[in-house]
Motif scaffolding. Structure first.
Motif, PDB file in Angstrom:
ATOM      1  N   GLN A  17     -77.071   2.231 -95.358  1.00 55.41           N
ATOM      2  CA  GLN A  17     -77.017   3.331 -96.327  1.00 55.41           C
ATOM      3  C   GLN A  17     -78.382   3.981 -96.520  1.00 55.41           C
ATOM      4  O   GLN A  17     -78.516   5.210 -96.512  1.00 55.41           O
ATOM      5  CB  GLN A  17     -76.528   2.812 -97.676  1.00 55.41           C
ATOM      6  CG  GLN A  17     -75.145   2.214 -97.690  1.00 55.41           C
ATOM      7  CD  GLN A  17     -74.909   1.363 -98.926  1.00 55.41           C
ATOM      8  OE1 GLN A  17     -75.561   1.563 -99.949  1.00 55.41           O
ATOM      9  NE2 GLN A  17     -74.005   0.413 -98.846  1.00 55.41           N
ATOM     10  N   THR A  18     -79.397   3.138 -96.698  1.00 56.55           N
ATOM     11  CA  THR A  18     -80.729   3.649 -97.035  1.00 56.55           C
ATOM     12  C   THR A  18     -81.314   4.483 -95.913  1.00 56.55           C
ATOM     13  O   THR A  18     -81.829   5.593 -96.145  1.00 56.55           O
ATOM     14  CB  THR A  18     -81.677   2.477 -97.363  1.00 56.55           C
ATOM     15  OG1 THR A  18     -81.136   1.727 -98.454  1.00 56.55           O
ATOM     16  CG2 THR A  18     -83.061   2.999 -97.739  1.00 56.55           C
ATOM     17  N   TYR A  49     -88.173   7.998-102.013  1.00 56.10           N
ATOM     18  CA  TYR A  49     -88.143   6.670-101.404  1.00 56.10           C
ATOM     19  C   TYR A  49     -89.494   5.982-101.528  1.00 56.10           C
ATOM     20  O   TYR A  49     -90.373   6.164-100.687  1.00 56.10           O
ATOM     21  CB  TYR A  49     -87.725   6.776 -99.929  1.00 56.10           C
ATOM     22  CG  TYR A  49     -86.303   7.253 -99.767  1.00 56.10           C
ATOM     23  CD1 TYR A  49     -85.237   6.361 -99.806  1.00 56.10           C
ATOM     24  CD2 TYR A  49     -86.034   8.610 -99.612  1.00 56.10           C
ATOM     25  CE1 TYR A  49     -83.934   6.805 -99.680  1.00 56.10           C
ATOM     26  CE2 TYR A  49     -84.726   9.056 -99.481  1.00 56.10           C
ATOM     27  CZ  TYR A  49     -83.683   8.148 -99.520  1.00 56.10           C
ATOM     28  OH  TYR A  49     -82.396   8.590 -99.406  1.00 56.10           O
ATOM     29  N   GLN A  53     -86.379  -1.893 -96.565  1.00 55.25           N
ATOM     30  CA  GLN A  53     -85.412  -1.271 -95.670  1.00 55.25           C
ATOM     31  C   GLN A  53     -86.044  -0.198 -94.779  1.00 55.25           C
ATOM     32  O   GLN A  53     -85.502   0.135 -93.729  1.00 55.25           O
ATOM     33  CB  GLN A  53     -84.258  -0.643 -96.467  1.00 55.25           C
ATOM     34  CG  GLN A  53     -83.325  -1.623 -97.131  1.00 55.25           C
ATOM     35  CD  GLN A  53     -83.871  -2.156 -98.444  1.00 55.25           C
ATOM     36  OE1 GLN A  53     -84.816  -1.576 -99.004  1.00 55.25           O
ATOM     37  NE2 GLN A  53     -83.301  -3.232 -98.941  1.00 55.25           N
ATOM     38  N   LEU A  54     -87.180   0.321 -95.196  1.00 58.35           N
ATOM     39  CA  LEU A  54     -87.825   1.400 -94.440  1.00 58.35           C
ATOM     40  C   LEU A  54     -89.048   0.909 -93.673  1.00 58.35           C
ATOM     41  O   LEU A  54     -89.932   1.693 -93.322  1.00 58.35           O
ATOM     42  CB  LEU A  54     -88.216   2.538 -95.391  1.00 58.35           C
ATOM     43  CG  LEU A  54     -87.041   3.200 -96.119  1.00 58.35           C
ATOM     44  CD1 LEU A  54     -87.539   4.245 -97.104  1.00 58.35           C
ATOM     45  CD2 LEU A  54     -86.062   3.826 -95.123  1.00 58.35           C
ATOM     46  N   ARG A  88     -79.507   7.869 -95.426  1.00 65.29           N
ATOM     47  CA  ARG A  88     -79.894   8.845 -96.455  1.00 65.29           C
ATOM     48  C   ARG A  88     -81.346   9.284 -96.278  1.00 65.29           C
ATOM     49  O   ARG A  88     -81.677  10.466 -96.475  1.00 65.29           O
ATOM     50  CB  ARG A  88     -79.683   8.232 -97.840  1.00 65.29           C
ATOM     51  CG  ARG A  88     -78.203   8.057 -98.207  1.00 65.29           C
ATOM     52  CD  ARG A  88     -78.032   7.449 -99.575  1.00 65.29           C
ATOM     53  NE  ARG A  88     -76.619   7.429 -99.974  1.00 65.29           N
ATOM     54  CZ  ARG A  88     -75.991   6.383-100.466  1.00 65.29           C
ATOM     55  NH1 ARG A  88     -76.649   5.237-100.637  1.00 65.29           N
ATOM     56  NH2 ARG A  88     -74.721   6.446-100.794  1.00 65.29           N
ATOM     57  N   TYR A  89     -82.202   8.358 -95.925  1.00 65.43           N
ATOM     58  CA  TYR A  89     -83.613   8.675 -95.737  1.00 65.43           C
ATOM     59  C   TYR A  89     -83.790   9.705 -94.618  1.00 65.43           C
ATOM     60  O   TYR A  89     -84.515  10.689 -94.784  1.00 65.43           O
ATOM     61  CB  TYR A  89     -84.367   7.389 -95.400  1.00 65.43           C
ATOM     62  CG  TYR A  89     -85.818   7.588 -95.031  1.00 65.43           C
ATOM     63  CD1 TYR A  89     -86.800   7.697 -96.017  1.00 65.43           C
ATOM     64  CD2 TYR A  89     -86.216   7.654 -93.693  1.00 65.43           C
ATOM     65  CE1 TYR A  89     -88.132   7.872 -95.673  1.00 65.43           C
ATOM     66  CE2 TYR A  89     -87.542   7.823 -93.352  1.00 65.43           C
ATOM     67  CZ  TYR A  89     -88.502   7.937 -94.339  1.00 65.43           C
ATOM     68  OH  TYR A  89     -89.816   8.115 -93.999  1.00 65.43           O
ATOM     69  N   LEU A 114     -76.919  -2.281 -97.065  1.00 67.07           N
ATOM     70  CA  LEU A 114     -77.956  -1.517 -97.775  1.00 67.07           C
ATOM     71  C   LEU A 114     -78.908  -0.866 -96.789  1.00 67.07           C
ATOM     72  O   LEU A 114     -79.350   0.270 -96.991  1.00 67.07           O
ATOM     73  CB  LEU A 114     -78.716  -2.429 -98.730  1.00 67.07           C
ATOM     74  CG  LEU A 114     -79.830  -1.764 -99.552  1.00 67.07           C
ATOM     75  CD1 LEU A 114     -79.279  -0.628-100.399  1.00 67.07           C
ATOM     76  CD2 LEU A 114     -80.540  -2.793-100.433  1.00 67.07           C
TER      77      LEU A 114
END
Length: 279
Positions: free
Chosen positions: A60-61, A77, A82-83, A64-65, A57
């Motif tokens: 992926q995140t 977002y 995850q960020l 894409r971010y 995850l």
């Protein structure tokens, strides 16, 4: 130019210990993909490696971010774990990451990436111009969409842009697949290049590969995991490598291993310089 795709395992981060280091590694992936015009990143399951449950995850995140224009990130977002280290990651600055622009300078035919917004039943797109733009199209609220302006300011309107209307590199999409075997068996009109220390030296197949790429619509480059190569992963899935091109991109390497982020950058640089730039 051919569509260039890469496939990496969901265990790609297994050789990093901290979320900060994992985030930085993903940013290196994203930068390499953008530099060499990758249009699609496949993330396939690695059945051999042990890795943290959150790693896929996270991969992926952040991919894409980083591909998302800055003016859309707060919309798409929300605050998420995850960020946590997104602020230290180097931006991509690809062509679709448009800078701030005076809305009065927008012309008919310009392309921007936006998000569909619904206001009182009418559809608009948020495209980072300081004002919503009427959208002549359909789609769910919150959908990320590439738009083409059909009228200039002060009567701005936009419609969804087709792939043929976008003439610049416009980022990559990220797709998850359950296994490498299923990915390889599902693609058509695609030259598959599997990277492996056991493969042929690139120079030995360079001419043949170049000819095949000229005839094909897509090129997929498959990378193995930090601990296991593509051959081992496919063997675990119950199949063997049947790709036409199994290539050693780093002959006579002096290090015990080539890290995945190094393999991606080096491989794409070699293929781009040798073949894609000539087609």
């Amino acid at each position: 130019m051919q569509n260039l795709w890469v496939a990496v395992p969901d265990s790609s981060l297994s050789d990093e210990q901290t979320k900060r280091d994992k985030s930085a590694k993903i940013a290196q992936f994203a930068r390499a993909c953008s530099i060499f015009r990758i249009k699609r990143v496949y993330i396939y399951h690695d059945p051999l490696s042990q890795f943290e449950k959150e790693d896929p995850l996270l991969l992926q995140t952040i991919l894409r971010y980083l591909d998302t224009p800055q003016y859309l990130r707060k919309i798409l977002y929300p605050k998420m774990s995850q960020l946590e280290f997104a602020g230290i990651l180097h931006p991509i600055k690809a062509p679709h990451h448009k800078p701030a622009q005076d809305i009065k300078t927008v012309r008919a035919g310009d392309i921007r990436t936006g998000v569909i917004v619904k206001v009182k039943g009418a559809l608009f797109v948020e495209v980072g111009l300081g004002s919503l733009v009427p959208f002549d199209g359909q789609g769910p609220e919150g959908k990320k969409v590439n738009v083409k302006f059909t009228q200039p300011y002060p009567n701005l309107r936009a419609k969804e842009a087709t792939e043929l209307e976008i003439h610049e590199y416009w980022g990559y999409e990220v797709k998850e697949v359950p296994s490498l075997m299923k990915l390889l068996s599902s693609i058509e009109k695609t030259v598959v290049i599997i990277t492996s220390r056991r493969g042929s030296y690139f120079k030995n197949i360079e001419v043949k590969l170049g000819e095949r790429i000229k005839e094909s619509k897509n090129v997929l480059i498959v990378f193995g995991a930090p601990k296991y190569g593509v051959q081992e992963i496919l063997a675990k899935e119950g199949t063997t490598m049947r790709a036409e091109f199994i290539v050693n991109m780093f002959p006579a390497q002096a290090t015990e291993t080539v890290r995945l982020e190094e393999a991606i950058l080096g491989t794409l640089a070699i293929i781009n310089s040798s073949i894609l730039s000539k087609n």
